[in-house]
Design an enzyme around this catalytic site. Structure first.
Site, mmCIF file in Angstrom:
data_model
loop_
_atom_site.group_PDB
_atom_site.id
_atom_site.type_symbol
_atom_site.label_atom_id
_atom_site.label_comp_id
_atom_site.label_asym_id
_atom_site.label_seq_id
_atom_site.Cartn_x
_atom_site.Cartn_y
_atom_site.Cartn_z
ATOM 1 N N ASP A 49 0.391 27.880 102.114
ATOM 2 C CA ASP A 49 0.523 26.754 103.036
ATOM 3 C C ASP A 49 -0.569 26.903 104.087
ATOM 4 O O ASP A 49 -1.153 27.980 104.237
ATOM 5 C CB ASP A 49 1.915 26.791 103.682
ATOM 6 C CG ASP A 49 2.157 25.618 104.612
ATOM 7 O OD1 ASP A 49 1.608 24.534 104.354
ATOM 8 O OD2 ASP A 49 2.854 25.797 105.618
ATOM 9 N N THR A 51 -0.718 25.309 107.803
ATOM 10 C CA THR A 51 -0.288 25.469 109.188
ATOM 11 C C THR A 51 0.764 26.559 109.308
ATOM 12 O O THR A 51 1.795 26.527 108.639
ATOM 13 C CB THR A 51 0.272 24.137 109.735
ATOM 14 O OG1 THR A 51 -0.696 23.115 109.530
ATOM 15 C CG2 THR A 51 0.577 24.257 111.217
ATOM 16 N N PHE A 179 11.559 13.978 111.597
ATOM 17 C CA PHE A 179 10.365 14.006 110.753
ATOM 18 C C PHE A 179 10.757 14.313 109.313
ATOM 19 O O PHE A 179 11.551 15.206 109.039
ATOM 20 C CB PHE A 179 9.379 15.059 111.246
ATOM 21 C CG PHE A 179 8.152 15.173 110.380
ATOM 22 C CD1 PHE A 179 7.123 14.258 110.491
ATOM 23 C CD2 PHE A 179 8.044 16.188 109.440
ATOM 24 C CE1 PHE A 179 5.990 14.347 109.676
ATOM 25 C CE2 PHE A 179 6.927 16.293 108.625
ATOM 26 C CZ PHE A 179 5.896 15.374 108.753
#
Length: 677
Positions: A49, A51, A179
């Site tokens: 990944d 971030t 989100f």
């Protein structure tokens, strides 16, 4: 049967894994699935990944780029000004988040936290007493500090109270849609104090937000500005807003669907955040590259941002070229197609330098080595990946074989990518830190979580060190555990064969080994050797040479078979040789090979009869084969205790070396020490 298949085999095979798990714990890697440790030794591809994994968890606000109709204003790095404090852009930054207060401290997503802190606003949550008093859920309220508000003095002192009421500027967050990784956006419904209509504030991926906005509110140079920021490696978030109809009351808003709110929005602008690489990232990726372990980035971030980070961290070398696969789904009677373009040349004139037919022909005619020498990397986003997996199934294996950057990937798409990589015979590792990585962490051969939250539940491994330096450490320990398992299995196989040959030769003369001989071999030699030869720690470097993937391989089979032949030859030679000696006598029940009768007569003259050896234990063949086999067990243990390049050499395993030395001395002692009589 117990000689041919030793009962201690499962315990012996488990010992190496237990020791590896203990070593991993010492370096801060915790394991909830020990059987995966051996698989880690086979990893030849690791997905990361971006971030929080390759880059820092925290984001720094670089600036904002506010839109004004069909164009952008000049970028600014400060939103805490009187001119912006009551703007919809700042209101969106202050309300569109999922932050909460825990013991007086703001907590939540690092991106939300950084954006809210940049506004300088204050968040106030209703207390439990207030909620109970009003018999309904009180909204979270955000407001700017009074010093940010425009300063106007009231005409008279009597108007002071009315002035303070009218100049208060607060926004209550009425409803929140958190989100969603799949939707790549979040939305809130809020109401400004004193206003009749409620407001919708939305933030998310720029491409997604722009598609939900009215075309006339999106600046004409939106794509160029976004591309410029993402090419520099910035993380970009877009903001949007709309007013709701006055007929929508508090209660109606609580039941309205998300789709109703996310349409006909006005584009507000871009928030630009800087995401720095972690200090350890480039060195770790370089170590994996030297070890011929392929690295892939799987992120939910923008494509160009991901490519920029991949170049910065060394995943894509400066001289390598990146080809973006932009797949378009079937529409209006047109079939699905793939547009190919260089990531460094995204303009329309260069978009079709490489077409689908050209790439297909090249990939059919080249083997993987030729493609690697061309130094090409494929990059694609989640939408393109979905189209390709649905409409271009024959291209999927070729693209995943040479794909390095997969951007805007939803959680289920990350899992699908891991499955596709496994389908082309990769042993896949996945390293991530967020809840959106959970399914991929669980699906991969080896999942490594850098977070102790949701991801750690699904992942077999959790690192206490929040950087990717744990990946090569885990692979090294996995290789050591895998080689240890092979060494122990080969030793146990030879142990059973050696003992089987010994017993078979003794059976040929109607003899066998005694109970104490079996007990000595099984406890004093085999158990001690097995549980100490597994203690070799991992080699300090990650080498490019891959460990064997199974026992059925040429070198492994040759080493086992050659040792079997050597052991059989020596035992057979000793068995025949002892019969050629002048002092040898054929065993009978009344034989006295060890002069036991003389010892009995001298010490116990009152005994009339000497005990007969009815089971044919005490004979020259037994003694000879017993000592020969004992030395063979120790020799085989040393031969099969493989060290470099996956484990430290056996002379650094002091317990193993000391145990073997003591056993050698003890066996020599009982063999050479003279017997009375």
């Amino acid at each position: 049967i117990t000689i041919t298949v030793p009962p201690a085999l499962p315990a012996a095979m488990t010992a190496g894994i237990v020791y590896a798990q203990r070593r991993l714990k010492k370096i801060g890697i915790f394991c909830i699935s020990p059987q995966r440790i051996n698989i880690c030794g086979q990893l030849n591809l690791v997905c990361f990944d971006k971030t929080g994994t390759l880059t820092e968890d925290g984001l720094d606000l670089w600036g904002v780029h506010i839109a004004d109709g069909t164009s952008f204003l000049l970028p600014t790095d400060n939103v805490c000004t009187e001119s912006l404090v009551k703007s919809q852009f700042v209101a969106c930054m202050a309300t569109c988040h999922s932050l909460t207060k825990i013991e007086g401290e703001l907590s939540g997503d690092p991106l939300d936290l950084k954006m809210f802190e940049a506004t300088g606003w204050i968040l106030e949550e209703a207390t439990e007493e207030e909620t109970t008093l009003h018999n309904q859920m009180m909204p979270t309220v955000v407001r700017p500090p009074t010093q940010f508000l425009p300063k106007h003095q009231p005409a008279t002192n009597q108007d002071m109270e009315l002035y303070e009421l009218t100049t208060r500027y607060e926004i209550g967050i009425v409803r929140q849609f958190p989100f969603s990784s799949a939707l790549q956006r979040m939305v809130v419904v809020a109401r400004i104090l004193g206003e009749k209509k409620m407001e919708v504030y939305l933030k998310g991926a720029p491409e997604v937000v722009a598609s939900l906005c009215k075309k006339e509110t999106v600046p004409s140079d939106f794509s160029e500005v976004l591309e410029d920021y993402t090419r520099q490696g910035f993380r970009v978030i877009a903001l949007a807003h709309r007013k709701l109809e006055s007929k929508l009351s508090w209660h109606k808003v609580q039941s309205v669907s998300r789709d109703v709110l996310e349409k006909n929005l006005n584009f507000l602008g871009l928030v630009i955040l800087q995401n720095k690489l972690k200090e350890e990232t480039p060195a770790v990726l370089e170590e994996l590259r030297k070890a011929n372990i392929r690295t892939v980035m799987v992120t939910g971030d923008n494509m160009l941002t991901a490519i920029s980070v991949a170049r910065d961290c060394g995943m894509i070398l400066p001289q390598d070229k990146v080809i973006v696969a932009d797949a378009v789904p079937p529409k209006d009677g047109h079939v699905a197609r793939i547009n190919w373009q260089y990531a460094d040349k995204p303009t329309s004139s260069d978009s079709f330098d490489i077409n689908a037919e050209h790439v297909q022909i090249n990939m059919e005619g080249m083997n993987s080595r030729n493609l690697q020498t061309e130094h090409y990397h494929f990059a694609m986003n989640g939408k393109s990946f979905s189209v390709i997996t649905e409409h271009f199934l024959d291209l999927v294996p070729k693209l995943v074989l040479h794909g390095t950057v997969f951007a805007r990937m939803a959680p289920d798409q990350k899992t699908q990518l891991v499955e596709e990589l496994e389908n082309v015979d990769y042993y896949v590792g996945m390293c991530g830190d967020g809840a959106n990585d959970c399914s991929a962490l669980k699906r991969a051969h080896s999942g490594i979580s850098l977070s102790e939250l949701e991801a750690s539940v699904a992942s077999p491994f959790t690192s206490k060190t929040p950087n990717i330096s744990c990946v090569p450490n885990l692979i090294r320990e996995g290789r050591a555990a895998l080689i240890t398992s092979f060494c122990v299995f080969k030793f146990m196989a030879l142990y059973s064969i050696i003992q089987y040959v010994t017993v078979t030769l003794l059976y040929s003369i109607l003899s066998n080994m005694g109970d104490f001989q079996f007990l000595f071999i099984d406890t004093a030699i085999i158990l001690v050797v097995v549980f100490t030869m597994s203690l070799n720690p991992a080699w300090k470097e990650l080498v490019s040479q891959k460990p064997p993937s199974g026992l059925i391989s040429g070198p492994l089979m040759f080493s086992v078979l050659s040792q079997i032949l050597i052991c059989i030859a020596f035992q057979a030679l000793a068995f025949i040789w002892v019969k050629q000696q002048l002092w040898y006598e054929v065993w009978t029940p009344d034989s006295d090979a060890c002069n036991k009768s003389a010892a009995v007569n001298s010490n116990s003259s009152h005994l009339g009869n000497v005990t007969h050896d009815e089971h044919n234990i005490v004979n020259y063949e037994n003694t000879t084969l017993f000592f020969i086999s004992c030395f063979q067990y120790l020799i085989v243990a040393i031969v099969f205790s493989k060290g470099k390049p996956y484990r430290q050499p056996c002379y650094k395993n002091f317990l193993f070396g000391g145990s073997v030395l003591i056993l050698y001395i003890f066996i020599l002692f009982i063999m050479l020490y003279p017997v009375e009589g």
